[in-house]
Motif scaffolding. Structure first.
Motif, short mmCIF file in Angstrom:
data_model
loop_
_atom_site.label_atom_id
_atom_site.label_comp_id
_atom_site.label_asym_id
_atom_site.label_seq_id
_atom_site.Cartn_x
_atom_site.Cartn_y
_atom_site.Cartn_z
N PRO A 163 0.80 -1.23 0.00
CA PRO A 163 0.00 0.00 0.00
C PRO A 163 0.84 1.27 0.00
O PRO A 163 0.32 2.35 -0.30
CB PRO A 163 -0.85 -0.12 1.27
N ALA A 164 2.12 1.17 0.32
CA ALA A 164 3.00 2.34 0.23
C ALA A 164 3.29 2.69 -1.22
O ALA A 164 3.74 3.80 -1.51
CB ALA A 164 4.30 2.08 0.98
N LEU A 165 3.04 1.74 -2.14
CA LEU A 165 3.28 1.96 -3.58
C LEU A 165 1.99 2.07 -4.38
O LEU A 165 1.88 2.90 -5.27
CB LEU A 165 4.13 0.82 -4.15
N VAL A 166 1.03 1.19 -4.07
CA VAL A 166 -0.17 1.05 -4.90
C VAL A 166 -1.43 1.15 -4.04
O VAL A 166 -1.58 0.42 -3.05
CB VAL A 166 -0.17 -0.31 -5.64
N ALA A 167 -2.32 2.07 -4.41
CA ALA A 167 -3.65 2.14 -3.81
C ALA A 167 -4.63 1.45 -4.75
O ALA A 167 -4.56 1.63 -5.97
CB ALA A 167 -4.06 3.60 -3.59
N ILE A 168 -5.53 0.64 -4.19
CA ILE A 168 -6.52 -0.08 -4.99
C ILE A 168 -7.89 0.29 -4.44
O ILE A 168 -8.28 -0.12 -3.35
CB ILE A 168 -6.29 -1.60 -4.93
N LEU A 169 -8.60 1.13 -5.21
CA LEU A 169 -9.91 1.63 -4.78
C LEU A 169 -10.94 1.35 -5.87
O LEU A 169 -11.10 2.14 -6.80
CB LEU A 169 -9.85 3.14 -4.52
N PRO A 170 -11.67 0.24 -5.77
CA PRO A 170 -12.74 0.01 -6.74
C PRO A 170 -13.87 1.01 -6.53
O PRO A 170 -13.96 1.67 -5.49
CB PRO A 170 -13.18 -1.42 -6.45
N MET A 171 -14.73 1.14 -7.54
CA MET A 171 -15.86 2.08 -7.43
C MET A 171 -16.87 1.59 -6.41
O MET A 171 -17.60 2.38 -5.82
CB MET A 171 -16.51 2.26 -8.79
N GLY A 172 -16.95 0.31 -6.21
CA GLY A 172 -17.75 -0.29 -5.14
C GLY A 172 -16.82 -1.21 -4.36
O GLY A 172 -16.11 -2.02 -4.96
N PHE A 173 -16.81 -1.11 -3.03
CA PHE A 173 -15.83 -1.87 -2.24
C PHE A 173 -16.29 -3.28 -1.91
O PHE A 173 -15.49 -4.09 -1.45
CB PHE A 173 -15.51 -1.12 -0.95
N CYS A 174 -17.57 -3.59 -2.15
CA CYS A 174 -18.11 -4.91 -1.80
C CYS A 174 -18.60 -5.64 -3.05
O CYS A 174 -19.02 -5.01 -4.03
CB CYS A 174 -19.27 -4.77 -0.82
N TYR A 175 -18.57 -6.96 -2.99
CA TYR A 175 -19.09 -7.79 -4.09
C TYR A 175 -20.58 -7.51 -4.27
O TYR A 175 -21.37 -7.68 -3.33
CB TYR A 175 -18.85 -9.26 -3.77
N PRO A 176 -20.99 -7.07 -5.47
CA PRO A 176 -22.38 -6.66 -5.66
C PRO A 176 -23.34 -7.78 -6.05
O PRO A 176 -24.54 -7.54 -6.18
CB PRO A 176 -22.27 -5.64 -6.79
N GLY A 177 -22.81 -8.99 -6.28
CA GLY A 177 -23.65 -10.09 -6.72
C GLY A 177 -23.62 -10.24 -8.23
O GLY A 177 -22.93 -9.51 -8.94
N LYS A 178 -24.37 -11.19 -8.72
CA LYS A 178 -24.39 -11.49 -10.16
C LYS A 178 -25.35 -10.57 -10.90
O LYS A 178 -26.39 -10.19 -10.37
CB LYS A 178 -24.82 -12.95 -10.39
N GLY A 179 -24.98 -10.26 -12.13
CA GLY A 179 -25.84 -9.49 -13.01
C GLY A 179 -26.22 -10.33 -14.21
O GLY A 179 -25.88 -11.52 -14.28
N PRO A 180 -26.90 -9.75 -15.20
CA PRO A 180 -27.32 -10.50 -16.38
C PRO A 180 -26.13 -11.09 -17.17
O PRO A 180 -26.22 -12.18 -17.70
CB PRO A 180 -28.06 -9.47 -17.24
N SER A 181 -25.01 -10.33 -17.22
CA SER A 181 -23.81 -10.86 -17.88
C SER A 181 -22.62 -10.49 -17.00
O SER A 181 -22.19 -9.34 -16.96
CB SER A 181 -23.64 -10.26 -19.28
N GLY A 182 -22.14 -11.46 -16.24
CA GLY A 182 -21.07 -11.18 -15.29
C GLY A 182 -21.63 -10.65 -13.98
O GLY A 182 -22.79 -10.84 -13.65
N ASP A 183 -20.77 -9.95 -13.24
CA ASP A 183 -21.20 -9.41 -11.96
C ASP A 183 -22.07 -8.17 -12.16
O ASP A 183 -22.00 -7.49 -13.18
CB ASP A 183 -19.98 -9.04 -11.11
N ALA A 184 -22.87 -7.87 -11.14
CA ALA A 184 -23.70 -6.66 -11.15
C ALA A 184 -22.80 -5.43 -11.08
O ALA A 184 -21.63 -5.52 -10.70
CB ALA A 184 -24.66 -6.70 -9.97
N PRO A 185 -23.32 -4.25 -11.43
CA PRO A 185 -22.53 -3.02 -11.31
C PRO A 185 -22.17 -2.74 -9.85
O PRO A 185 -22.84 -3.22 -8.94
CB PRO A 185 -23.47 -1.93 -11.85
N PRO A 186 -21.14 -1.91 -9.63
CA PRO A 186 -20.84 -1.49 -8.26
C PRO A 186 -22.06 -0.80 -7.65
O PRO A 186 -22.80 -0.12 -8.35
CB PRO A 186 -19.70 -0.47 -8.44
N ARG A 187 -22.26 -0.98 -6.37
CA ARG A 187 -23.38 -0.32 -5.70
C ARG A 187 -23.21 1.20 -5.82
O ARG A 187 -22.14 1.74 -5.56
CB ARG A 187 -23.44 -0.70 -4.22
#
Length: 198
Positions: free
Chosen positions: A80-104
């Protein structure tokens, strides 16, 4: 909360967040990584099911490909001193119609600006997918493919990439210039950012 809150204090609050709990099929488990000295920001979509289980960002086939694209070892990527990893949604949103659902949609407005203000040394942002693109490159083409082609518009501060998921193998075959021409430039830029931290 006042701006005097430390990054560590904010991360503790983020990791305890439950604002989307009613909408998360596996419950809340925010997965992110950040350090005040990070020079690289990876702005992704949301953790997948495997990452939800492990609690480690990009702990899957997408992560292996992303590390290869960026020329980062696991040790560098997970520092973390080199790389920050910040997804648009921090939790698994579940399945969507094709792949995972969008970030909450609640996540980014609640936390993103607060986190980014506590990352003062980010010099290169890797933007993955349309939701991260809309936040970090609001004036970029809406199509991820067009944004990747338009890479010079944000260089050397940021780059839009296709998602490294195996689902995008077809995209990579249709756009051989991406791996042949763009990845060497990205790896050189990442290496320069890391060198500046040594």
């Amino acid at each position: 909360m006042p701006n005097t809150e430390s990054l560590d204090g904010l991360l503790r609050r983020v990791r305890a967040c439950t604002i989307c709990a009613a909408h998360l099929p596996l419950g809340p488990r925010p997965v992110l990584q950040a350090g005040t000295s990070a020079g690289i920001l990876i702005a992704g979509q949301a953790p997948g099911r495997k990452v939800h289980v492990s609690g480690i960002p990009f702990d899957d086939a997408s992560g292996e490909r992303l590390r290869n694209w960026l020329g980062l070892t696991r040790e560098q990527f997970y520092n973390p001193a080199l790389v920050a990893i910040l997804p648009m949604g921090f939790c698994y949103p579940g399945k969507g119609p094709s792949g995972d659902a969008p970030p909450r949609p609640e996540c980014a407005p609640a936390w993103r600006a607060q986190l980014l203000t506590r990352l003062p040394t980010i010099t290169f942002t890797v933007v993955l997918g349309q939701y991260a693109l809309a936040w970090h490159m609001p004036n970029a083409p809406r199509s991820v493919t067009e944004a990747v082609r338009d890479w010079r518009s944000h260089w050397p501060h940021a780059i839009a990439l296709p998602h490294p998921s195996p689902r995008n193998n077809g995209w990579l075959k249709r756009h051989p210039w991406f791996e042949a021409e763009l990845l060497p430039l990205i790896r050189a830029r990442i290496a320069a950012v890391l060198a500046s931290k040594e």
